[in-house]
Design a protein around this motif. Sequence first.
Motif, PDB file in Angstrom:
ATOM      1  N   GLY A   1       0.811  -1.212   0.000  1.00 61.42           N
ATOM      2  CA  GLY A   1       0.000   0.000   0.000  1.00 61.42           C
ATOM      3  C   GLY A   1       0.844   1.261   0.000  1.00 61.42           C
ATOM      4  N   ILE A   2       1.893   1.264   0.812  1.00 58.75           N
ATOM      5  CA  ILE A   2       2.779   2.427   0.866  1.00 58.75           C
ATOM      6  C   ILE A   2       3.445   2.658  -0.494  1.00 58.75           C
ATOM      7  N   LEU A   3       3.965   1.594  -1.083  1.00 63.04           N
ATOM      8  CA  LEU A   3       4.608   1.729  -2.393  1.00 63.04           C
ATOM      9  C   LEU A   3       3.609   2.147  -3.468  1.00 63.04           C
ATOM     10  N   ALA A   4       2.372   1.653  -3.361  1.00 57.47           N
ATOM     11  CA  ALA A   4       1.352   2.047  -4.337  1.00 57.47           C
ATOM     12  C   ALA A   4       1.115   3.547  -4.291  1.00 57.47           C
ATOM     13  N   LEU A   5       1.034   4.108  -3.083  1.00 50.31           N
ATOM     14  CA  LEU A   5       0.860   5.553  -2.968  1.00 50.31           C
ATOM     15  C   LEU A   5       2.104   6.303  -3.412  1.00 50.31           C
ATOM     16  N   TYR A   6       3.258   5.845  -2.958  1.00 54.51           N
ATOM     17  CA  TYR A   6       4.504   6.541  -3.268  1.00 54.51           C
ATOM     18  C   TYR A   6       4.813   6.518  -4.765  1.00 54.51           C
ATOM     19  N   ARG A   7       4.535   5.401  -5.421  1.00 57.54           N
ATOM     20  CA  ARG A   7       4.888   5.254  -6.832  1.00 57.54           C
ATOM     21  C   ARG A   7       3.700   5.456  -7.772  1.00 57.54           C
TER      22      ARG A   7
ATOM     23  N   ALA B   1       3.094  13.424   4.680  1.00 59.83           N
ATOM     24  CA  ALA B   1       3.201  12.130   5.354  1.00 59.83           C
ATOM     25  C   ALA B   1       1.918  11.331   5.189  1.00 59.83           C
ATOM     26  N   ILE B   2       2.021  10.008   5.379  1.00 62.87           N
ATOM     27  CA  ILE B   2       0.845   9.145   5.244  1.00 62.87           C
ATOM     28  C   ILE B   2       0.611   8.354   6.530  1.00 62.87           C
ATOM     29  N   PHE B   3      -0.654   8.017   6.745  1.00 63.69           N
ATOM     30  CA  PHE B   3      -1.070   7.233   7.912  1.00 63.69           C
ATOM     31  C   PHE B   3      -1.542   5.863   7.445  1.00 63.69           C
ATOM     32  N   CYS B   4      -1.095   4.816   8.135  1.00 66.02           N
ATOM     33  CA  CYS B   4      -1.465   3.446   7.785  1.00 66.02           C
ATOM     34  C   CYS B   4      -1.953   2.717   9.038  1.00 66.02           C
ATOM     35  N   ASN B   5      -2.837   1.747   8.835  1.00 67.08           N
ATOM     36  CA  ASN B   5      -3.304   0.971   9.982  1.00 67.08           C
ATOM     37  C   ASN B   5      -3.637  -0.453   9.561  1.00 67.08           C
ATOM     38  N   VAL B   6      -2.939  -1.408  10.185  1.00 70.47           N
ATOM     39  CA  VAL B   6      -3.193  -2.830   9.954  1.00 70.47           C
ATOM     40  C   VAL B   6      -3.470  -3.537  11.288  1.00 70.47           C
ATOM     41  N   GLY B   7      -3.670  -2.736  12.335  1.00 73.54           N
ATOM     42  CA  GLY B   7      -3.911  -3.291  13.665  1.00 73.54           C
ATOM     43  C   GLY B   7      -5.393  -3.463  13.934  1.00 73.54           C
TER      44      GLY B   7
ATOM     45  N   ALA C   1      -0.905  13.388   3.236  1.00 69.66           N
ATOM     46  CA  ALA C   1      -0.677  12.954   1.853  1.00 69.66           C
ATOM     47  C   ALA C   1      -1.463  11.700   1.464  1.00 69.66           C
ATOM     48  N   GLY C   2      -1.954  10.932   2.436  1.00 72.47           N
ATOM     49  CA  GLY C   2      -2.698   9.734   2.072  1.00 72.47           C
ATOM     50  C   GLY C   2      -2.810   8.764   3.230  1.00 72.47           C
ATOM     51  N   ALA C   3      -3.458   7.620   2.944  1.00 73.10           N
ATOM     52  CA  ALA C   3      -3.653   6.601   3.984  1.00 73.10           C
ATOM     53  C   ALA C   3      -3.733   5.224   3.350  1.00 73.10           C
ATOM     54  N   VAL C   4      -3.252   4.239   4.111  1.00 69.23           N
ATOM     55  CA  VAL C   4      -3.402   2.830   3.751  1.00 69.23           C
ATOM     56  C   VAL C   4      -4.092   2.174   4.938  1.00 69.23           C
ATOM     57  N   LEU C   5      -5.338   1.755   4.745  1.00 71.89           N
ATOM     58  CA  LEU C   5      -6.142   1.248   5.854  1.00 71.89           C
ATOM     59  C   LEU C   5      -6.611  -0.172   5.570  1.00 71.89           C
ATOM     60  N   ASP C   6      -6.113  -1.102   6.364  1.00 68.49           N
ATOM     61  CA  ASP C   6      -6.616  -2.470   6.283  1.00 68.49           C
ATOM     62  C   ASP C   6      -7.805  -2.651   7.215  1.00 68.49           C
TER      63      ASP C   6
ATOM     64  N   THR D   1      -6.198   7.250  -0.853  1.00 68.70           N
ATOM     65  CA  THR D   1      -6.529   6.339   0.243  1.00 68.70           C
ATOM     66  C   THR D   1      -6.728   4.934  -0.302  1.00 68.70           C
ATOM     67  N   ILE D   2      -5.974   3.998   0.222  1.00 71.86           N
ATOM     68  CA  ILE D   2      -6.078   2.594  -0.183  1.00 71.86           C
ATOM     69  C   ILE D   2      -6.754   1.822   0.937  1.00 71.86           C
ATOM     70  N   LEU D   3      -7.849   1.154   0.604  1.00 74.80           N
ATOM     71  CA  LEU D   3      -8.611   0.369   1.569  1.00 74.80           C
ATOM     72  C   LEU D   3      -8.467  -1.107   1.207  1.00 74.80           C
ATOM     73  N   THR D   4      -7.803  -1.867   2.061  1.00 71.81           N
ATOM     74  CA  THR D   4      -7.557  -3.280   1.746  1.00 71.81           C
ATOM     75  C   THR D   4      -8.530  -4.230   2.449  1.00 71.81           C
ATOM     76  N   GLN D   5      -9.580  -3.672   3.054  1.00 67.47           N
ATOM     77  CA  GLN D   5     -10.773  -4.417   3.482  1.00 67.47           C
ATOM     78  C   GLN D   5     -10.487  -5.591   4.422  1.00 67.47           C
TER      79      GLN D   5
END
Length: 313
Positions: free
Chosen positions: A104-110, A218-224, A245-250, A269-273
């Motif tokens: 997810g991070i690489l998807a946003l960054y690239r 900066a981006i915020f991510c959560n897989v917890g 700058a964005g988020a990756v949320l599982d 924002t990437i949502l991996t459900q």
Amino acid sequence: MIIYTEIKLTESLKNAVRETADTYTCIFEDELNSEEEKHDAIRKADIVFGNVKPIHLLDEAPALKWIQFASAGFDGYRKLKTNAIVTNMRDYFSGPCAETMLAGILALYRGIDEFAILKQEKKWVGHTIRTNLYLLSKRQVIILGAGNIGQRIGKLLSGFDCQVAFYARSANKAIINTPEELLQAIPGADIIIGALPGTAETAGLFTNAMIDAIRPNAIFCNVGRGNLLADESHLVDALMNKRIAGAVLDVTAQEPLPSGHPLWDCPQTILTQHSGGGNLTELEGIVAMFITNFKNFESDRQLMNTVELERGY
């Protein structure tokens, strides 16, 4: 002696359980004909494999000696009064979850998420997008949680020469130990990743002030756990107004996410459900863990991945 299994398995995996536990009666939920049969099977079970619903049935199983969850998390089960040994899939999902965050991070960054949309639109933008792409190399990262998942994420990021700081109350690897220290550290981070278990201490830990402290690039991510944020709508507002700058949320506060939820419309924002722990051989690995633990159980050895329900880990 009865093993009740509440996880959908292939016939070959069911046979693997039966062959290992050949002196037990193995009952599988999807082979039962009614809720009454299910309730009766749980009441008589010595071992439960899977995440039983409704949860209260586990408190009505007086013969129960061991519960093997098929997940790492068990938030809804923390108020159980059972005397049974409880184990989870603690480390099993750490690798897939870490790879999901990295992807997810690489998807946003690239710009991969944007390129996917451009492909659907059959639209070529070419070189104009190049200067909008980020590099992961040498980024400053804060990982909330120094458990198996957090450490696995840190290991992957070390391959990109990222500087990783862990937040945890007492873990040896953690250099950030209090919410106050976390708030002070957030403005210096390029990436913040939540990888905490669901406990009373972690619920609402990431406050609105912390979201406000995230810098614009900066981006915020959560897989917890989805309840890490004190106010998810505040994150939505920060994303919609491009204050971060964005988020990756599982994981999210509400799952499944309703079709009208504003997170669906948030940019970058990437949502991996809540699929972060998935992989092609997920069920095989879960059954293999159960079989290993079953052999430990039968031999009176220490079970792997025992947890304390009230503590949440």
